[in-house]
Write a protein that holds these residues in place. Structure first.
Motif, PDB file in Angstrom:
ATOM      1  N   UNK A  15       0.785  -1.244   0.108  1.00 45.17           N
ATOM      2  CA  UNK A  15      -0.070  -0.017  -0.035  1.00 45.17           C
ATOM      3  C   UNK A  15       0.882   1.261   0.284  1.00 45.17           C
ATOM      4  N   UNK A  16       2.013   1.431   0.766  1.00 47.14           N
ATOM      5  CA  UNK A  16       2.842   2.413   0.904  1.00 47.14           C
ATOM      6  C   UNK A  16       3.363   2.574  -0.558  1.00 47.14           C
ATOM      7  N   UNK A  17       3.903   1.403  -1.123  1.00 51.88           N
ATOM      8  CA  UNK A  17       4.725   1.314  -2.301  1.00 51.88           C
ATOM      9  C   UNK A  17       3.673   1.996  -3.388  1.00 51.88           C
ATOM     10  N   UNK A  18       2.406   1.603  -3.574  1.00 49.53           N
ATOM     11  CA  UNK A  18       1.397   2.172  -4.441  1.00 49.53           C
ATOM     12  C   UNK A  18       1.124   3.970  -4.422  1.00 49.53           C
ATOM     13  N   UNK A  25       4.255   9.879  -9.595  1.00 49.78           N
ATOM     14  CA  UNK A  25       3.689  10.106 -10.949  1.00 49.78           C
ATOM     15  C   UNK A  25       2.829  11.524 -10.946  1.00 49.78           C
ATOM     16  N   UNK A  26       2.078  11.884 -10.016  1.00 50.43           N
ATOM     17  CA  UNK A  26       1.345  13.068  -9.858  1.00 50.43           C
ATOM     18  C   UNK A  26       2.414  14.338  -9.967  1.00 50.43           C
ATOM     19  N   UNK A  27       3.437  14.085  -9.276  1.00 55.32           N
ATOM     20  CA  UNK A  27       4.579  15.201  -9.366  1.00 55.32           C
ATOM     21  C   UNK A  27       5.372  15.248 -10.643  1.00 55.32           C
ATOM     22  N   UNK A  28       4.782  14.382 -11.756  1.00 57.19           N
ATOM     23  CA  UNK A  28       5.338  14.513 -12.982  1.00 57.19           C
ATOM     24  C   UNK A  28       6.558  13.679 -13.186  1.00 57.19           C
TER      25      UNK A  28
END
Length: 149
Positions: A15-18, A25-28
């Protein structure tokens, strides 16, 4: 982000990995691989050639992030940073890693740390101060100091 970092995430809790993968990814940035053990991480380093490897200290199968940091230390062009709740267990030299980001961390802390690490990877020495929630190894600080002078 114009030029995303290629990042390998090494974390044994799914869960932490995800969550970390999603934040990156949201940070680009581009997550080029994930691993839950030291052996998987070392194999991924060879397979995906990341620029930055974010490593938990304690990994699955009783392996350690220290093994991963040591493997990275022997390769050029790859920066290692620990992401761990056990940050105090690391020496000032951080076992060869550039930095440690203390868990738990907020999205803002991670974004600031990534901006600093991107400067470490792409255009050292970083011009910004070390962000809150992050510690840089004494070796790296000395190297950055020498670059500035």
């Amino acid at each position: 982000m114009s030029d995303p970092l290629r990042i390998l995430v090494v974390e044994d809790e799914a869960l932490i990995l995800m969550q970390i993968e999603m934040m990156l990814e949201e940070a680009g940035h581009s997550v080029v691989g994930t691993a839950m053990t030291a052996a998987e991480a070392i194999a991924q380093i060879e397979a995906c050639r990341p620029e930055l490897v974010l490593i938990d200290l304690r990994l699955a199968d009783g392996s350690s992030g220290l093994e991963v940091a040591q493997a990275i230390r022997e390769r050029d062009g790859i920066t290692a940073a620990f992401m761990t709740a056990n940050a105090r267990q690391l020496s000032e030299e951080m076992e060869g890693a550039t930095a440690v980001i203390a868990k738990p961390f907020s999205e803002a802390v991670l974004e600031d740390a990534l901006a600093y690490l991107k400067a470490c990877v792409r255009r050292p020495p970083p011009s910004e101060p070390v962000p809150n929630g992050m510690r840089i190894s004494a070796e790296c600080l000395a190297r950055f100091d020498a670059m500035r002078h």
